[in-house]
Design a protein around this motif. Structure first.
Motif, PDB file in Angstrom:
ATOM      1  N   GLU A   1      14.247  55.448   2.553  1.00 50.76           N
ATOM      2  CA  GLU A   1      14.131  56.836   2.097  1.00 50.76           C
ATOM      3  C   GLU A   1      12.674  57.274   2.024  1.00 50.76           C
ATOM      4  O   GLU A   1      12.387  58.448   1.939  1.00 50.76           O
ATOM      5  CB  GLU A   1      14.783  56.981   0.713  1.00 50.76           C
ATOM      6  CG  GLU A   1      16.281  56.730   0.715  1.00 50.76           C
ATOM      7  CD  GLU A   1      17.033  57.734   1.573  1.00 50.76           C
ATOM      8  OE1 GLU A   1      16.796  58.939   1.416  1.00 50.76           O
ATOM      9  OE2 GLU A   1      17.862  57.310   2.416  1.00 50.76           O
ATOM     10  N   LYS A   2      11.771  56.283   2.031  1.00 48.24           N
ATOM     11  CA  LYS A   2      10.340  56.604   1.975  1.00 48.24           C
ATOM     12  C   LYS A   2       9.872  57.285   3.242  1.00 48.24           C
ATOM     13  O   LYS A   2       8.841  57.908   3.296  1.00 48.24           O
ATOM     14  CB  LYS A   2       9.539  55.294   1.881  1.00 48.24           C
ATOM     15  CG  LYS A   2       9.457  54.664   0.535  1.00 48.24           C
ATOM     16  CD  LYS A   2       8.754  53.314   0.658  1.00 48.24           C
ATOM     17  CE  LYS A   2       7.363  53.526   1.285  1.00 48.24           C
ATOM     18  NZ  LYS A   2       6.552  52.346   1.380  1.00 48.24           N
ATOM     19  N   HIS A   3      10.610  57.054   4.324  1.00 47.94           N
ATOM     20  CA  HIS A   3      10.141  57.485   5.638  1.00 47.94           C
ATOM     21  C   HIS A   3      10.631  58.877   6.004  1.00 47.94           C
ATOM     22  O   HIS A   3      11.647  59.348   5.484  1.00 47.94           O
ATOM     23  CB  HIS A   3      10.632  56.507   6.712  1.00 47.94           C
ATOM     24  CG  HIS A   3      10.071  55.130   6.551  1.00 47.94           C
ATOM     25  ND1 HIS A   3      10.591  54.043   7.192  1.00 47.94           N
ATOM     26  CD2 HIS A   3       9.019  54.682   5.820  1.00 47.94           C
ATOM     27  CE1 HIS A   3       9.899  52.959   6.867  1.00 47.94           C
ATOM     28  NE2 HIS A   3       8.936  53.334   6.034  1.00 47.94           N
ATOM     29  N   LEU A   4       9.952  59.475   6.973  1.00 39.71           N
ATOM     30  CA  LEU A   4      10.396  60.749   7.534  1.00 39.71           C
ATOM     31  C   LEU A   4      11.563  60.501   8.489  1.00 39.71           C
ATOM     32  O   LEU A   4      11.467  59.628   9.367  1.00 39.71           O
ATOM     33  CB  LEU A   4       9.234  61.392   8.317  1.00 39.71           C
ATOM     34  CG  LEU A   4       9.598  62.592   9.175  1.00 39.71           C
ATOM     35  CD1 LEU A   4       9.891  63.816   8.304  1.00 39.71           C
ATOM     36  CD2 LEU A   4       8.462  62.916  10.157  1.00 39.71           C
ATOM     37  N   PHE A   5      12.633  61.255   8.321  1.00 42.17           N
ATOM     38  CA  PHE A   5      13.762  61.200   9.250  1.00 42.17           C
ATOM     39  C   PHE A   5      13.761  62.441  10.128  1.00 42.17           C
ATOM     40  O   PHE A   5      13.371  63.519   9.684  1.00 42.17           O
ATOM     41  CB  PHE A   5      15.089  61.097   8.481  1.00 42.17           C
ATOM     42  CG  PHE A   5      15.402  59.686   8.090  1.00 42.17           C
ATOM     43  CD1 PHE A   5      14.633  59.031   7.141  1.00 42.17           C
ATOM     44  CD2 PHE A   5      16.440  58.995   8.712  1.00 42.17           C
ATOM     45  CE1 PHE A   5      14.891  57.706   6.801  1.00 42.17           C
ATOM     46  CE2 PHE A   5      16.709  57.682   8.369  1.00 42.17           C
ATOM     47  CZ  PHE A   5      15.932  57.034   7.420  1.00 42.17           C
ATOM     48  N   PHE A   6      14.170  62.294  11.372  1.00 39.56           N
ATOM     49  CA  PHE A   6      14.252  63.428  12.297  1.00 39.56           C
ATOM     50  C   PHE A   6      15.532  63.273  13.100  1.00 39.56           C
ATOM     51  O   PHE A   6      15.750  62.212  13.704  1.00 39.56           O
ATOM     52  CB  PHE A   6      13.004  63.427  13.206  1.00 39.56           C
ATOM     53  CG  PHE A   6      12.846  64.661  14.065  1.00 39.56           C
ATOM     54  CD1 PHE A   6      13.232  65.916  13.611  1.00 39.56           C
ATOM     55  CD2 PHE A   6      12.273  64.570  15.322  1.00 39.56           C
ATOM     56  CE1 PHE A   6      13.067  67.049  14.400  1.00 39.56           C
ATOM     57  CE2 PHE A   6      12.101  65.691  16.118  1.00 39.56           C
ATOM     58  CZ  PHE A   6      12.500  66.942  15.653  1.00 39.56           C
ATOM     59  N   ASP A   7      16.367  64.271  13.080  1.00 41.27           N
ATOM     60  CA  ASP A   7      17.687  64.248  13.719  1.00 41.27           C
ATOM     61  C   ASP A   7      18.442  62.946  13.394  1.00 41.27           C
ATOM     62  O   ASP A   7      18.989  62.266  14.274  1.00 41.27           O
ATOM     63  CB  ASP A   7      17.580  64.446  15.240  1.00 41.27           C
ATOM     64  CG  ASP A   7      18.869  65.058  15.820  1.00 41.27           C
ATOM     65  OD1 ASP A   7      19.904  65.047  15.116  1.00 41.27           O
ATOM     66  OD2 ASP A   7      18.838  65.524  16.970  1.00 41.27           O
ATOM     67  N   GLY A   8      18.397  62.579  12.109  1.00 35.34           N
ATOM     68  CA  GLY A   8      19.137  61.407  11.637  1.00 35.34           C
ATOM     69  C   GLY A   8      18.470  60.078  11.951  1.00 35.34           C
ATOM     70  O   GLY A   8      19.061  59.018  11.720  1.00 35.34           O
ATOM     71  N   CYS A   9      17.244  60.096  12.476  1.00 32.77           N
ATOM     72  CA  CYS A   9      16.571  58.833  12.858  1.00 32.77           C
ATOM     73  C   CYS A   9      15.340  58.599  11.989  1.00 32.77           C
ATOM     74  O   CYS A   9      14.586  59.541  11.701  1.00 32.77           O
ATOM     75  CB  CYS A   9      16.123  58.883  14.317  1.00 32.77           C
ATOM     76  SG  CYS A   9      17.483  59.152  15.444  1.00 32.77           S
ATOM     77  N   ASP A  10      15.119  57.347  11.623  1.00 36.26           N
ATOM     78  CA  ASP A  10      13.939  56.939  10.855  1.00 36.26           C
ATOM     79  C   ASP A  10      12.750  56.908  11.821  1.00 36.26           C
ATOM     80  O   ASP A  10      12.706  56.083  12.746  1.00 36.26           O
ATOM     81  CB  ASP A  10      14.213  55.543  10.260  1.00 36.26           C
ATOM     82  CG  ASP A  10      13.037  55.006   9.465  1.00 36.26           C
ATOM     83  OD1 ASP A  10      11.893  55.451   9.692  1.00 36.26           O
ATOM     84  OD2 ASP A  10      13.268  54.118   8.620  1.00 36.26           O
TER      85      ASP A  10
END
Ligand SMILES: Cc1ncc(COP(=O)(O)O)c(C=O)c1O
Length: 430
Positions: free
Chosen positions: A3-12
């Motif tokens: 959850e710390k990371h940026l997700f984009f279109d459901g991807c870490d």
């Protein structure tokens, strides 16, 4: 997954950086679909006799061509290379429109041989080339003529194309325009359908479109009176602005299309003529916000009292826009996406140019070598403008869709970088 990371279109995104390496372009298919849906809702679904031609210059690869095809859009190309990419990916030529201010004879020939849907004439000489090629291939070419309405758009000078002093198109009062119109009307090898204009890019005000229409309508009145010509098609270009930073003020598509279509419909009603087919040619607004670029932080340099530099593994080679147009971007630390941005940094690339600064004075959480940074809204005019300066390979592009990821363009390798280099005998004998 974290959850710390940026997700984009459901991807870490941090996991993507590890899997594919950086710099890395990401393209979200969900975001492209959403933008196309919004544009269709505001335009093609709302008005009959309308068409969208995606401007391939913003971002074009064979996979992207297929996406455009599946989304039922037409495609605007501006070079033999873009045309070839479309044809190789199996795009129907009759849905291709060919723009460009100095189309070369071989490019014109490739287009006409394949029966492209529209040639947008940008100069008198070009019309000669089109007619010669059309004769050779026995294909009567549907053409539009590109106008420069002479309005001034509020955008960077390099991306304003519709002002009178421009290398694109014909000013409305130019004698060459009338000669071109006559020639295109008279030739049995061209079918003059109407006119095209593209005022500029990253536009946030609909007034420039409306002012341009006033000018084009003056021309149409004149042509009707003098030549009994009524257009069957009108292409209003692209140029709709997108969100780059908090300062951007992008507008929904209907902010542009509602008044534009009302104005066009009123004019043709008054003239008692059928409304022509209306075409738009957006690039940036369909792909820009669907793209992000990931970089890994390498060295950091603090110049006390002045600046704290974060040096990344890409730069102006993969994003020339800050150096070319002083473009600004929203940047986040994708590895520490849950942390408050509290430190001011300047993000510089690894290219040997002092102008290789991708973002000045951005707030990030305390950042360390190895962190992954993500630049937002890099889908348009980033990969398509990438270069090999300093012999740096062009990054890969990964397509994302609801948690899935797949390569759209492979990363260039060192061998590919030098594959066209030769050591001529003259050199070998030295
Ligand atoms: C003729 C023409 N059409 C369409 C476009 C696409 O513009 P945008 O990407 O801003 O929508 C451009 C961009 O320069 C252009 O020159």
């Amino acid at each position: 997954m974290s959850e710390k990371h940026l997700f984009f279109d459901g991807c870490d995104t941090v996991a993507l950086a590890q899997k594919y390496g950086t710099p890395l372009y990401l393209v979200s298919l969900s975001d492209i679909e959403e933008k196309v849906r919004q544009l269709k809702d505001a335009f093609t679904e709302r008005y009959e006799n309308t068409r969208i031609a995606y401007a391939g210059k913003a971002f074009l690869t064979k996979g992207m061509v297929r996406i455009i095809d599946r989304l039922d859009l037409c495609l605007d190309v501006v070079s033999g290379g873009e045309l070839d990419c479309a044809l190789q990916a199996g795009f129907p030529p009759e849905r291709i429109e060919f723009n460009g201010n100095n189309k070369l004879p071989w490019e014109i020939d490739l287009a006409i041989k394949n029966g492209v849907g529209r040639m947008i004439i940008d100069g008198f000489h070009e019309l000669d080339l089109i007619i010669e090629s059309a004769k050779r291939h026995g294909y009567t070419v549907p053409v539009l003529i590109r106008l420069t309405p002479g309005v001034s758009a509020d955008s960077h000078d390099y991306i304003v194309t519709g002002k009178k002093d421009s290398k694109f198109g014909f000013p409305i009062d130019s004698p060459a325009l009338f000669e071109t119109i006559e020639r295109a009307m008279d030739s049995e090898w061209t079918n003059l359908l109407g006119f095209h204009f593209h005022i500029g890019s990253q536009l946030e005000d609909n007034k420039v479109y409306l002012d341009s229409l006033d000018i084009v309508f003056d021309l149409l009145r004149k042509l009707r009176k003098e030549k009994n010509f009524a257009p069957k098609e009108l292409n209003i270009g692209g140029g709709f602005g997108i969100r780059y930073t908090e300062e951007s003020n992008p507008k929904p598509f209907d902010y542009f299309f509602t008044p534009v279509m009302e104005k066009i419909e009123n004019f043709f009603q008054q003239e008692k003529l059928p409304r022509p087919h209306v075409v738009t040619e957006p690039g940036r607004s369909l792909i820009g916000e669907a793209g992000r670029t990931l970089y890994t932080v390498g060295s950091m340099k603090e110049i006390p009292g002045l600046r704290h530099y974060v040096l990344i593994d890409g730069g102006m080679n993969d994003n020339i826009r800050p150096a070319l147009y002083q473009a600004k971007y929203h940047v986040v630390n994708a590895s520490k996406f849950d942390e408050e941005p509290s430190e001011l940094y300047t993000i510089a690339g690894k290219i040997c140019e002092s102008g290789d600064i991708l973002a000045k004075d951005v707030l990030l959480p305390p950042t360390k070598p190895g962190d992954i940074l993500a630049f937002y809204s890099t889908g348009a005019y980033n990969h398509s403008m990438a270069s090999n300066y300093n012999k740096i390979p062009i990054p890969a592009v990964v397509l994302l869709y609801q948690g899935k990821d797949e390569l759209l363009v492979k990363r260039q390798n060192l061998e590919e970088l030098h594959q066209n280099d030769l050591i001529p005998k003259l050199v070998q004998e030295l």
